[in-house]
Design a protein around this motif. Structure first.
Motif, PDB file in Angstrom:
ATOM      1  N   ASP A 125      41.735  39.205  47.477  1.00  0.00           N
ATOM      2  CA  ASP A 125      40.750  40.146  47.988  1.00  0.00           C
ATOM      3  C   ASP A 125      39.961  39.505  49.121  1.00  0.00           C
ATOM      4  OD1 ASP A 125      40.001  41.265  44.596  1.00  0.00           O
ATOM      5  OD2 ASP A 125      41.733  41.625  45.856  1.00  0.00           O
ATOM      6  N   VAL A 174      37.565  36.904  44.868  1.00  0.00           N
ATOM      7  CA  VAL A 174      37.390  38.333  44.662  1.00  0.00           C
ATOM      8  C   VAL A 174      36.302  38.902  45.549  1.00  0.00           C
ATOM      9  CG1 VAL A 174      38.194  38.270  42.276  1.00  0.00           C
ATOM     10  CG2 VAL A 174      35.752  37.998  42.760  1.00  0.00           C
ATOM     11  N   ASP A 202      30.794  31.848  42.682  1.00  0.00           N
ATOM     12  CA  ASP A 202      31.798  32.643  41.984  1.00  0.00           C
ATOM     13  C   ASP A 202      31.810  32.222  40.526  1.00  0.00           C
ATOM     14  OD1 ASP A 202      34.028  34.099  43.917  1.00  0.00           O
ATOM     15  OD2 ASP A 202      33.074  32.396  44.920  1.00  0.00           O
ATOM     16  N   TRP A 229      34.253  33.031  36.860  1.00  0.00           N
ATOM     17  CA  TRP A 229      35.396  33.741  36.279  1.00  0.00           C
ATOM     18  C   TRP A 229      35.655  33.216  34.870  1.00  0.00           C
ATOM     19  CZ3 TRP A 229      35.696  29.748  39.617  1.00  0.00           C
ATOM     20  CH2 TRP A 229      36.658  28.762  39.452  1.00  0.00           C
ATOM     21  N   ALA A 266      41.844  38.343  34.209  1.00  0.00           N
ATOM     22  CA  ALA A 266      42.136  39.428  35.142  1.00  0.00           C
ATOM     23  C   ALA A 266      43.053  38.939  36.248  1.00  0.00           C
ATOM     24  CB  ALA A 266      40.839  39.956  35.746  1.00  0.00           C
ATOM     25  N   GLY A 267      44.044  39.749  36.553  1.00  0.00           N
ATOM     26  CA  GLY A 267      44.966  39.420  37.632  1.00  0.00           C
ATOM     27  C   GLY A 267      46.217  38.692  37.193  1.00  0.00           C
ATOM     28  N   PRO A 327      47.730  35.809  42.090  1.00  0.00           N
ATOM     29  CA  PRO A 327      47.504  36.942  41.185  1.00  0.00           C
ATOM     30  C   PRO A 327      48.724  37.854  41.084  1.00  0.00           C
ATOM     31  CG  PRO A 327      45.591  36.596  42.570  1.00  0.00           C
ATOM     32  CD  PRO A 327      46.661  35.677  43.099  1.00  0.00           C
ATOM     33  N   ASP A 385      46.354  43.898  39.722  1.00  0.00           N
ATOM     34  CA  ASP A 385      45.151  44.276  40.458  1.00  0.00           C
ATOM     35  C   ASP A 385      43.899  44.294  39.587  1.00  0.00           C
ATOM     36  OD1 ASP A 385      46.466  44.612  42.896  1.00  0.00           O
ATOM     37  OD2 ASP A 385      47.071  46.662  42.395  1.00  0.00           O
ATOM     38  N   ASP A 386      43.986  43.897  38.326  1.00  0.00           N
ATOM     39  CA  ASP A 386      42.804  43.837  37.466  1.00  0.00           C
ATOM     40  C   ASP A 386      41.806  42.817  38.012  1.00  0.00           C
ATOM     41  OD1 ASP A 386      43.849  45.675  35.664  1.00  0.00           O
ATOM     42  OD2 ASP A 386      44.833  44.123  34.473  1.00  0.00           O
ATOM     43  N   ARG A 387      40.503  43.109  37.883  1.00  0.00           N
ATOM     44  CA  ARG A 387      39.482  42.192  38.390  1.00  0.00           C
ATOM     45  C   ARG A 387      38.286  42.093  37.442  1.00  0.00           C
ATOM     46  NH1 ARG A 387      43.350  41.134  40.784  1.00  0.00           N
ATOM     47  NH2 ARG A 387      43.657  40.958  43.038  1.00  0.00           N
ATOM     48  N   ARG A 419      35.087  38.663  36.604  1.00  0.00           N
ATOM     49  CA  ARG A 419      35.064  37.840  37.818  1.00  0.00           C
ATOM     50  C   ARG A 419      33.979  38.387  38.735  1.00  0.00           C
ATOM     51  NH1 ARG A 419      39.721  34.850  38.587  1.00  0.00           N
ATOM     52  NH2 ARG A 419      41.488  35.394  37.248  1.00  0.00           N
TER      53      ARG A 419
END
Length: 259
Positions: free
Chosen positions: A25, A84, A120, A122, A131-132, A149, A152-154, A157
């Motif tokens: 991203d 992200v 960040d 996570w 996620a991802g 990744p 598309d899960d986020r 995070r």
């Protein structure tokens, strides 16, 4: 602009791992740095907003347990970091779990707040999924190097710039566990677009015991939970946890050498 001394640990080496074609991203930045092992990804932080002070659950006094300004070391990133996009304060992504607010404060070696950092965080969800990624949380990871990744899960995070007190705060869920690791949350501290500290902190064992008695954490698993004492030689910090306004608050102080 701050000049910062990077204190670096060498990560353990692992084998290669097949990657997918999913794009990141927020863009990565090649700052020419990095270190042996799994590398240290930096992100382009243009446009990342500052964590709002209004409505913040954490107070500056919550971080006073750091009586000495001991430097926060750099450590291994692990396979599941990605740059992200900012998604707001609530980064739970609708995942089921015990509500948790995570607040990190950044300070210099004199215990003064640093106000131009970006953080960040996570972590896995209550069942150990990142996620991802499609890796099973009940199987030990086959690599410690970064893995591109795969979905598309986020969830779980997030990214924020710190506020005037040097604090960034996120609403998420208490993390679960996965094979081979104690319960933890990762963090990465940037100054401008360079990552200077990448590390993780454990959750207190008394809280782990209480949380894991609740669903969905209590559902049967195909792996056993690793306790903090079994993270031999890692030397990770442990979050301080209090209960406030009907939810748990986890706080941690990050100290950066400005020499």
């Amino acid at each position: 602009m701050h000049t910062i001394t990077r204190r670096v640990l060498v990560a353990m080496g692992f084998g290669s791992f097949a990657t997918s074609t999913f794009a990141l991203d927020r863009p990565q930045v090649d700052d020419g740095g990095g270190w042996s092992g799994s590398g240290n990804i930096s992100c382009n932080n243009a446009g990342v907003p500052v964590s709002p002070i209004e409505g913040r659950l954490a107070q500056t006094m919550d971080f006073r347990s750091a009586a000495t300004c001991r430097m926060t070391e750099d450590s291994f990133e692990g396979p599941y970091f990605m740059c992200v996009d900012h998604m707001g304060k609530d980064i739970s992504g609708g995942r089921e779990g015990v509500p948790l607010t995570v607040a990190l404060m950044v300070q210099d070696q004199s215990c003064n707040p640093i106000t131009d950092a970006t953080i960040d965080i996570w972590a896995c969800d209550a069942r150990g999924h990142y996620a991802g990624y499609t890796a099973s949380p009940d199987e030990v990871a086959t690599t410690g190097d970064h893995v591109t990744p795969q979905t598309d899960d986020r969830f779980c995070r997030g990214v924020y710039g710190v506020d005037a007190d040097g604090i960034a705060e996120f609403d998420t869920i208490y993390p679960g566990y996965y094979a081979g690791r104690a319960i933890h949350i990762h963090f990465k501290l940037h100054i401008d677009d360079t990552a200077y500290i990448t590390n993780q902190a454990l959750m207190p064992e008394d809280m782990n015991t209480r949380i894991l008695e609740r669903p969905p954490y209590s559902a049967p698993r195909g792996t056993r939970r690793i306790k903090n004492a079994e993270e031999a030689g890692a030397g990770f910090a442990v979050f301080d946890i209090t209960e406030r306004d009907g939810r748990y608050l986890a706080t941690l102080t990050l100290t950066v050498d400005m020499g």
